[in-house]
Design an enzyme around this catalytic site. Structure first.
Site, PDB file in Angstrom:
ATOM      1  N   GLU A  37       0.735  -1.021   0.554  1.00 52.79           N
ATOM      2  CA  GLU A  37      -0.207   0.064   0.065  1.00 52.79           C
ATOM      3  C   GLU A  37       0.715   1.404   0.021  1.00 52.79           C
ATOM      4  OE1 GLU A  37      -2.666   0.442   3.469  1.00 52.79           O
ATOM      5  OE2 GLU A  37      -3.877  -1.378   2.483  1.00 52.79           O
ATOM      6  N   HIS A 127      -0.200   9.579 -25.682  1.00 54.39           N
ATOM      7  CA  HIS A 127      -0.379   8.365 -26.205  1.00 54.39           C
ATOM      8  C   HIS A 127      -2.026   8.963 -27.102  1.00 54.39           C
ATOM      9  CE1 HIS A 127       0.172   5.109 -29.402  1.00 54.39           C
ATOM     10  NE2 HIS A 127      -0.329   4.556 -28.422  1.00 54.39           N
ATOM     11  N   ASP A 165       5.584   4.006 -37.083  1.00 54.80           N
ATOM     12  CA  ASP A 165       4.380   2.971 -37.248  1.00 54.80           C
ATOM     13  C   ASP A 165       3.963   4.705 -37.445  1.00 54.80           C
ATOM     14  OD1 ASP A 165       3.828   4.982 -34.942  1.00 54.80           O
ATOM     15  OD2 ASP A 165       3.895   2.698 -33.460  1.00 54.80           O
ATOM     16  N   LYS A 188       4.769  -1.106 -39.376  1.00 55.59           N
ATOM     17  CA  LYS A 188       4.994  -1.939 -37.913  1.00 55.59           C
ATOM     18  C   LYS A 188       3.392  -2.611 -37.823  1.00 55.59           C
ATOM     19  CE  LYS A 188       4.737  -0.463 -33.231  1.00 55.59           C
ATOM     20  NZ  LYS A 188       5.170   0.171 -32.387  1.00 55.59           N
ATOM     21  N   ARG A 190       3.006  -5.128 -34.532  1.00 55.04           N
ATOM     22  CA  ARG A 190       3.012  -5.419 -33.163  1.00 55.04           C
ATOM     23  C   ARG A 190       3.051  -7.495 -32.732  1.00 55.04           C
ATOM     24  NH1 ARG A 190       5.135  -3.975 -28.808  1.00 55.04           N
ATOM     25  NH2 ARG A 190       5.674  -1.293 -29.453  1.00 55.04           N
ATOM     26  N   THR A 219      10.402  -0.647 -24.701  1.00 56.68           N
ATOM     27  CA  THR A 219      11.016  -1.264 -24.684  1.00 56.68           C
ATOM     28  C   THR A 219      12.416  -1.303 -26.143  1.00 56.68           C
ATOM     29  OG1 THR A 219      10.385  -3.364 -26.177  1.00 56.68           O
ATOM     30  CG2 THR A 219       9.362  -3.511 -23.950  1.00 56.68           C
ATOM     31  N   GLY A 221      11.793  -1.734 -28.609  1.00 57.25           N
ATOM     32  CA  GLY A 221      11.749  -2.433 -30.309  1.00 57.25           C
ATOM     33  C   GLY A 221      11.128  -2.000 -31.063  1.00 57.25           C
ATOM     34  N   THR A 222      10.412  -0.939 -31.374  1.00 56.87           N
ATOM     35  CA  THR A 222       9.771  -0.323 -31.830  1.00 56.87           C
ATOM     36  C   THR A 222      10.827   0.429 -32.963  1.00 56.87           C
ATOM     37  OG1 THR A 222       7.544   0.330 -31.535  1.00 56.87           O
ATOM     38  CG2 THR A 222       8.453   1.496 -33.278  1.00 56.87           C
TER      39      THR A 222
HETATM   40  C1  R5P Z   1       3.226   2.966 -29.821  1.00 54.51           C
HETATM   41  O1  R5P Z   1       2.252   2.789 -30.542  1.00 54.51           O
HETATM   42  C2  R5P Z   1       3.605   3.764 -29.313  1.00 54.51           C
HETATM   43  O2  R5P Z   1       4.050   4.825 -30.334  1.00 54.51           O
HETATM   44  C3  R5P Z   1       5.434   3.145 -29.443  1.00 54.51           C
HETATM   45  O3  R5P Z   1       6.068   3.447 -30.955  1.00 54.51           O
HETATM   46  C4  R5P Z   1       5.903   2.650 -29.012  1.00 54.51           C
HETATM   47  O4  R5P Z   1       5.096   2.478 -27.700  1.00 54.51           O
HETATM   48  C5  R5P Z   1       6.943   1.700 -28.669  1.00 54.51           C
HETATM   49  O5  R5P Z   1       7.293   0.888 -27.726  1.00 54.51           O
HETATM   50  P1  R5P Z   1       8.351  -0.320 -27.873  1.00 54.51           P
HETATM   51  O6  R5P Z   1       9.569   0.942 -27.537  1.00 54.51           O
HETATM   52  O7  R5P Z   1       8.601  -1.100 -26.204  1.00 54.51           O
HETATM   53  O8  R5P Z   1       8.709  -0.192 -29.074  1.00 54.51           O
END
Ligand code: R5P
Length: 298
Positions: A37, A127, A165, A188, A190, A219, A221-222
């Protein structure tokens, strides 16, 4: 009426915002009990004051969401006359639609925030562009694109703005306009929370030096998928990355180091990773854009 800025988990940013607005800054007490908590206590200065409460929803996101709710409740009960929730990074904003038996997370969080009585919310590059549409209180959305574009202009010699993306196309257009550069877009897919695939590139990047822009870097990855595709398509390898929210979770730092990026730019909407990571990182402050939005209401 007296105004104050109160910080939950972002004291440095909150102090910078307060300086720009010309009001006092105070830090709330937040502690976590062994059972998980949280308990908060707000400073006496909130009594009878218009309060701008700065709390970002960076990881650990769930703790920070609950602490935001507790802090707002505490401000109201202590006698703040007005309360503005300044949320530099809005967590849960990627959960904006129902998929496979899921919930609409952003709506749940927005409703919980609205239930604690803020008169408005200030958010940086949420976002979903339609964040205000899911909130029951007015939202002032500000962008870090101008501040990041100025930092890029200051010396990176980039020659094409890349959206990694389809969701970041509007943001990329904004950077392109600021920098006077062409755009390219990656399509892109996912695969999971930490894996993505760059499927296609629209636009010519041959011989150009890209800046990949996004609202957030989680992370990595994108960015990794986009950067590899860009190099495959003939872009120069000294790639620059600019993202408003640098979460750097999980494998992000290793992934980015593996790309030998020329420069990574993020803002102070979430705490930056330590300099020991060895990334060529610059942190640009959003204090001024937040202060400009707040100055109209404090
Ligand atoms: C997704 O649509 C966001 O705009 C970012 O591209 C995404 O969340 C980035 O996440 P990650 O770094 O894990 O790929």
């Amino acid at each position: 009426m007296r105004s104050v800025v109160v910080s939950g988990n972002a004291p440095v940013l909150a102090a910078a915002i307060a300086r720009e607005v010309g009001v006092g800054a105070h830090v709330a007490h937040v502690e976590r009990f062994p059972d998980g908590e949280s308990r908060v206590a707000v400073p006496n200065q909130v009594v009878g004051a218009r309060v701008a409460l700065v709390q970002t929803l960076a990881p650990p996101v769930n703790d920070h969401v609950v602490e935001l709710l507790l802090l707002m409740d505490a401000c109201r009960r202590a006698g703040a006359t007005d309360l503005i929730a300044v949320i530099p990074y809005v967590g849960y904003a990627r959960q904006d639609r129902r998929t496979g038996g899921g919930a609409v997370g952003v709506r749940v969080v927005a409703d919980a925030i609205a239930s604690r009585g803020p008169s408005r919310i200030v958010a940086v590059d949420p976002h979903i562009a339609s964040f205000e549409a899911v909130c029951d209180v007015p939202v002032d959305t500000v962008t870090a694109a101008g501040a990041l574009a100025s930092a890029i202009r200051a010396g990176d010699g980039v020659s094409v703005v890349v959206s990694p993306d389809l969701g970041a196309v509007k943001l990329a257009e904004r950077y392109a306009l600021e920098l006077g550069l062409p755009t390219a877009v990656v399509r892109k897919r996912r695969i999971s929370g930490h894996e993505v695939e760059a499927q296609e590139l629209v636009g010519d990047v041959r011989g150009l030096r890209p800046v990949i822009v996004d609202d957030m870097l989680s992370t990595g990855g994108t960015v990794e998928a986009a950067a590899r595709l860009l190099i495959e398509r003939g872009a120069r390898p000294e790639i620059v990355v600019a993202a408003t929210h640098g979460l750097f979770v999980g494998p992000a730092v290793d992934r980015l180091r593996g790309l030998a990026l020329a420069h990574v730019m993020v803002t102070d909407t979430v705490p930056a990773p330590p300099t020991s990571t060895g990334l060529p990182l610059t942190v640009v402050s959003v204090a001024t854009v937040i202060a400009d939005a707040l100055a109209r209401h404090l």
